[in-house]
Design an enzyme around this catalytic site. Structure first.
Site, PDB file in Angstrom:
ATOM      1  N   ASP A 177      -7.791  -6.643   5.128  1.00 42.46           N
ATOM      2  CA  ASP A 177      -7.209  -7.429   4.966  1.00 42.46           C
ATOM      3  C   ASP A 177      -6.671  -8.613   5.942  1.00 42.46           C
ATOM      4  O   ASP A 177      -6.809  -9.815   5.157  1.00 42.46           O
ATOM      5  CB  ASP A 177      -6.057  -6.778   4.921  1.00 42.46           C
ATOM      6  CG  ASP A 177      -5.693  -6.314   3.296  1.00 42.46           C
ATOM      7  OD1 ASP A 177      -7.048  -6.532   2.373  1.00 42.46           O
ATOM      8  OD2 ASP A 177      -4.851  -6.057   2.890  1.00 42.46           O
ATOM      9  N   ARG A 235     -13.922 -12.873  -1.070  1.00 40.01           N
ATOM     10  CA  ARG A 235     -13.588 -13.531   0.092  1.00 40.01           C
ATOM     11  C   ARG A 235     -14.639 -13.386   1.728  1.00 40.01           C
ATOM     12  O   ARG A 235     -13.986 -14.804   2.148  1.00 40.01           O
ATOM     13  CB  ARG A 235     -12.234 -12.082   0.996  1.00 40.01           C
ATOM     14  CG  ARG A 235     -11.331 -11.835   0.364  1.00 40.01           C
ATOM     15  CD  ARG A 235     -10.394 -11.027   0.751  1.00 40.01           C
ATOM     16  NE  ARG A 235      -9.343 -10.807  -0.730  1.00 40.01           N
ATOM     17  CZ  ARG A 235      -7.906  -9.901  -0.793  1.00 40.01           C
ATOM     18  NH1 ARG A 235      -8.551  -8.784   0.439  1.00 40.01           N
ATOM     19  NH2 ARG A 235      -7.335 -10.092  -1.302  1.00 40.01           N
ATOM     20  N   SER A 241       0.856  -1.635  -0.220  1.00 40.99           N
ATOM     21  CA  SER A 241       0.122   0.359  -0.116  1.00 40.99           C
ATOM     22  C   SER A 241       0.566   0.844  -0.159  1.00 40.99           C
ATOM     23  O   SER A 241       0.095   2.774  -0.835  1.00 40.99           O
ATOM     24  CB  SER A 241      -1.133  -0.516   1.247  1.00 40.99           C
ATOM     25  OG  SER A 241      -1.972  -1.057   0.574  1.00 40.99           O
TER      26      SER A 241
END
Length: 463
Positions: free
Chosen positions: A353, A384, A24
């Site tokens: 995440d 996910r 990131s």
């Protein structure tokens, strides 16, 4: 496509681990560096599929990006300009590259084709396309409407060329002919409504590019943020990095209503000679979780609680589940308990995440683990939420989808082959049960190359 067989751990470990630089931060730093007015050296950058596609795309746009023998990256910025006016880029499966560079091109005076992988072609882009079109960029969808790949005429070119007229068939005109057409009178400010619920990458992209756009159109830029994530951790990271590159952003917000407004004035320019990139907290978290669930001890070098990265909150989750931590000068040490982890209910909106990491170790807790606030991860590299529940059930663990989350009950995982859905985080997270269970296999382990190419080598350092 191969299979990785996770080896069961037979005793606790005590290790010091080094992980790659943050994806990131690396991709934000690459974009910010190319908008400076000179050379900027990036130290500690990540080299993975995502960042390689970002670097390759910048080079295709004409930027000079050099990688030294010691891994430093030197980017020569062009003050917000794109050196090559007409061209194409390929962002692969990199969501940050797709959103950041599409926004950069969409607010430019260039014409570009943005290509991508099959996986990225399925991921949402509509909120960004809607904003760019409202700002008078011209977008031609090359395959599926509202998805990549696309052909873009940047807003600052399209507005001067066509005003309010959409002429998609005119994309292939010679650029000099387009530039010869007259420009419009400009208003004093541009107000942009930006949704944040689906992905904060759209907001981060527009924030970083707003100073350049403001200077090009000579207007103040106001971003009115809708949704619940306008002050999310990745947005905070973006603003802090913008400040470190010399541009501050005014922010107005109301905690009661959730209203957030960002104001970027003209006359602000990026500048930075050198920038140090932190280790990737997302990558570090797999090793902290491994220590937590096996009663082991690990230090990840360079990780500190004042990190720019929102995933640092995952360490607090592990503390609440019974782990002990100590911050040392060269990194955080975490020690897992000599008993089962405690069950927990946690909203992971700002560090989603790690929802897969928590789900993967949840069966070893002493009570239910409930994860909320993660509805947006259905539109990432894979669905996910569905993936977590499916693979937990494949291991014989009781798991259910919630409204925007999942719940996992304690249990004893059984041997199975984990499907990874070409999703790097599914592969890494679901390797963790294999440290305590014989027979866990990971299908397509190569997908970790998206962000952590040597993950399996690092996992082997625990034995």
């Amino acid at each position: 496509m191969s299979v990785y067989k996770v080896v069961k751990l037979h005793k606790p470990f005590d290790r010091v681990i080094e992980v790659p630089g943050s994806k990131s931060i690396t991709n934000r730093a690459l974009l910010l560096a190319c908008m400076t007015g000179g050379k900027c050296k990036l130290k500690g950058a990540l080299y993975s599929d995502d960042t390689i596609h970002f670097i390759s795309s910048l080079r295709s746009m004409g930027f000079n990006v050099e990688i030294s023998d010691n891994g430093d990256i030197e980017v020569t910025g062009q003050g917000g300009n794109i050196p090559i006016s007409i061209g194409s880029i390929d962002v692969g499966s990199a969501g940050t590259a797709a959103r950041f560079l599409t926004a950069f091109l969409g607010l430019s005076d260039c014409i570009y084709t943005v290509n991508c992988s099959e996986q990225m072609a399925k991921r949402p882009m509509k909120p960004l396309f809607d904003i760019l079109c409202k700002l008078k960029a011209k977008i031609t969808y090359l395959r599926s409407r509202e998805h990549l790949p696309v052909k873009i005429m940047g807003a600052t070119l399209a507005e001067s060329v066509y005003g309010d007229v959409t002429v998609e068939s005119e994309y292939d005109k010679d650029l000099s002919e387009l530039l010869s057409l007259s420009s419009e009178e400009k208003e004093e400010e541009v107000v942009i409504d930006v949704p944040s619920d689906m992905s904060t990458q759209f907001l981060s992209a527009l924030l970083m590019i707003a100073p350049v756009y403001a200077n090009k159109v000579m207007k103040k830029v106001v971003l009115n943020v809708t949704g619940k994530r306008g002050l999310g951790s990745y947005v905070i990271m973006t603003r802090r990095m913008m400040e470190e590159f010399g541009v501050s952003v005014e922010c107005e917000h109301d905690n009661d209503t959730g209203f957030v407004k960002y104001i970027i004035d003209t006359g602000k320019f990026y500048s930075r000679d050198e920038y140090e990139i932190e280790p990737d907290i997302s990558s570090a978290s797999y090793f902290y979780a491994a220590a937590a669930v096996t009663g082991s001890r690990v230090k990840v070098k360079g990780v500190h609680k004042n990190s720019l990265q929102g995933d640092i909150k995952f360490i607090e989750v592990l503390e609440n589940m019974g782990c002990k931590t100590e911050e040392q000068h060269d990194g955080i040490v975490l020690e897992g308990p000599n008993h089962k982890l405690k069950g927990i209910r946690v909203n992971m909106r700002d560090f989603s995440d790690q929802s897969m990491t928590l789900a993967a170790i949840a069966p070893f807790a002493d009570s239910d683990v409930e994860i909320t606030g993660i509805e947006h991860i259905r539109g990432q590299e894979s669905d996910r939420i569905n993936g977590m529940v499916t693979e937990l059930r494949r291991m014989g663990i009781s798991a259910d989808e919630l409204d925007g989350g999942i719940t996992v009950k304690p249990g004893n995982p059984k041997a199975c082959k984990i499907e990874t859905y070409e999703d790097h985080r599914m592969a890494m997270a679901f390797s963790l049960p294999g440290l305590l269970t014989d027979g866990i296999e990971i299908d397509n382990p190569e997908c970790t190359g998206k962000t952590f190419g040597n993950y399996w080598d690092k996992l082997n350092e625990l034995y």
